[in-house]
Write a protein that holds these residues in place. Structure first.
Motif, PDB file in Angstrom:
ATOM      1  N   VAL A   1       3.232  -4.140   3.359  1.00  0.00           N
ATOM      2  CA  VAL A   1       2.572  -4.215   4.659  1.00  0.00           C
ATOM      3  C   VAL A   1       3.183  -5.376   5.441  1.00  0.00           C
ATOM      4  CG1 VAL A   1       0.371  -4.634   5.820  1.00  0.00           C
ATOM      5  CG2 VAL A   1       0.445  -3.271   3.708  1.00  0.00           C
TER       6      VAL A   1
ATOM      7  N   LYS B   1       0.852  -1.189   0.000  1.00  0.00           N
ATOM      8  CA  LYS B   1       0.000   0.000   0.000  1.00  0.00           C
ATOM      9  C   LYS B   1       0.881   1.230   0.000  1.00  0.00           C
ATOM     10  CE  LYS B   1      -3.992   2.181   2.161  1.00  0.00           C
ATOM     11  NZ  LYS B   1      -4.949   2.180   3.293  1.00  0.00           N
TER      12      LYS B   1
ATOM     13  N   LEU C   1      -7.608  -4.904   4.482  1.00  0.00           N
ATOM     14  CA  LEU C   1      -6.534  -4.203   3.774  1.00  0.00           C
ATOM     15  C   LEU C   1      -6.921  -3.900   2.326  1.00  0.00           C
ATOM     16  CD1 LEU C   1      -3.549  -6.256   5.216  1.00  0.00           C
ATOM     17  CD2 LEU C   1      -3.908  -3.801   5.535  1.00  0.00           C
TER      18      LEU C   1
ATOM     19  N   ALA D   1      -5.245  -1.505  -0.501  1.00  0.00           N
ATOM     20  CA  ALA D   1      -3.984  -2.238  -0.639  1.00  0.00           C
ATOM     21  C   ALA D   1      -4.021  -3.196  -1.825  1.00  0.00           C
ATOM     22  CB  ALA D   1      -3.674  -3.009   0.638  1.00  0.00           C
TER      23      ALA D   1
END
Length: 422
Positions: free
Chosen positions: A89, A84, A116, A121
């Motif tokens: 992450v 992201k 996410l 993301a």
């Protein structure tokens, strides 16, 4: 010179029609033109209407398949990465234990992946050439066509999002757009033909500055489109009005630098190059080291002129062959075939298997990607016939006296996973 008798030349399987078809799905030009004009040199954009499969690439992996992997297959890291705003992450944010009987803590948790992904993301499913059946087969065929080991990742990007900043890869890629649309901006290399030890992070400022300039290619990929990028070409990609799914097929090509590395490893055989530097020499002093450098270069040049191509090829084989696994075998079915084997059984070479058959005294050596099998010399004609596909019925194997000998050889090659039931 030792005689080696492989199919397809130097241990490569002969290029069959499935391999040609796999390459044709990725490039809109003839293989010879692709090899001469694009391979390792320049990008190639191929639109869906220029490629042979009207269904695009959804047969290889589609969004429903991705959901299956993320939710029902017990996926573990590093088979999933999440990115992201240009950063990865931490895996701890989307992994944990899988409940009773599956307490291992690096399993992908679908609830956290949802959180996410819904937050923008990008999900990267890695190593799909090892985990998803359609891609296992496709990757093997395409790898046969290009003669190099491959890897496959899938990128799932929410609408309007961009997983990674402008960067370059140290391997060539085929980008296959499966679903949605993605805007790609391609810039020329800041370092042509980078090696794996030369990632883009070491040239981040150059990459960023080049990315501000005019793009060499500025395109939106739609479902069924394909893009070939040689290593080193800068790129960034952003999903458009809807989520995007694309496959990236990475080509782990050997380079001339690999030849240099193997030549230097073999140079340890030369006594002049193993000599100790003079007693007390100051290695930090250019003047002191200059005569040693001159003599070393001369010794190395003399050794290189005597370098044995067969020795270099043997080392490259050990490096390249294990990187591209052949067709998966089914252990239970293989064991059942062993138990039921008779003279009427039909066998086939394991698809994608690289091999070399070479005499070794009164025996013959069958070199494979992970080991060498030694067999009696009289087995050579039968082994060659099986591995080239010239013979499939056990009772028809040439060069052996009776069916008992043929069955012994066939059982050995089945047990060693060289052959599979036809």
């Amino acid at each position: 010179m030792t005689h080696i008798d492989p199919p397809g030349g130097h241990g490569r399987p002969a290029v069959p029609s499935p391999a040609a078809a796999a390459l044709a799905r990725c490039v809109s030009v003839e293989p010879a033109k692709f090899a001469a004009a694009h391979w390792g040199h320049t990008p190639l954009l191929s639109r869906a209407d220029e490629l042979p499969n009207p269904a695009g690439f959804t047969d290889l992996l589609n969004p429903a398949d991705a959901d299956e992997l993320l939710s029902r297959r017990g996926l573990r890291t590093p088979f999933l990465r999440v990115a992201k705003d240009g950063q990865l992450v931490p895996a701890a944010r989307f992994t944990g234990g899988g409940g009773a009987g599956a307490e291992i803590t690096d399993q992908v948790l679908d609830e956290r992946v949802l959180e996410l992904y819904a937050g923008g993301a990008t999900l990267v499913l890695q190593g799909l050439h090892r985990t998803w059946p359609a891609l296992i087969d496709f990757t093997r065929d395409l790898g046969t066509a290009v003669g190099q080991p491959l890897q496959v990742n899938a990128y799932l990007t929410p609408a309007g999002s961009q997983g990674f900043a402008t960067h370059y890869d140290t391997h060539d890629v085929f980008v296959l757009q499966v679903d949605g649309r993605k805007h790609w901006r391609i810039h020329p290399p800041v370092l042509p033909d980078p090696l794996e030890k030369q990632p883009w992070g070491g040239r981040a400022d150059e990459v960023s500055a080049t990315a501000q300039g005019p793009a060499a290619l500025d395109v939106v990929l739609a479902p069924g489109d394909a893009l070939y990028l040689p290593r080193g070409w800068l790129h960034s990609a952003q999903a458009q009005e809807s989520s995007s799914l694309h496959l990236t097929v990475g080509v782990r090509a050997l380079t001339r630098y690999a030849l240099v590395e193997e030549l230097l490893a073999l140079a340890a055989e030369d006594q002049r190059l193993r000599a100790t530097l003079p007693f007390g020499v100051d290695v930090a002093d250019p003047d002191a080291i200059e005569p040693e450098l001159t003599e070393t270069v001369e010794a190395l040049r003399d050794w290189l002129l005597r370098a044995d191509p067969a020795a270099v090829a043997a080392r490259l084989r050990q490096r390249a062959w294990p990187a591209a696994r052949p067709e998966p075998i089914r252990p239970l079915a293989q064991a059942a075939a062993l138990a039921a084997l008779d003279a009427d059984s039909r066998l086939a070479p394991r698809a994608g298997l690289r091999w070399q058959l070479a005499p070794r005294g009164e025996q013959v050596a069958l070199r494979l990607f992970d080991r060498t099998i030694t067999l009696p010399g009289q087995c050579a004609p039968a082994v060659r016939a099986l591995l080239t596909g010239a013979v499939s019925r056990v009772g028809d194997l040439p060069g052996l006296d009776d069916d008992a000998d043929r069955l012994v050889l066939a059982r050995r090659l089945l047990r060693e996973a060289v052959l599979v039931p036809a």
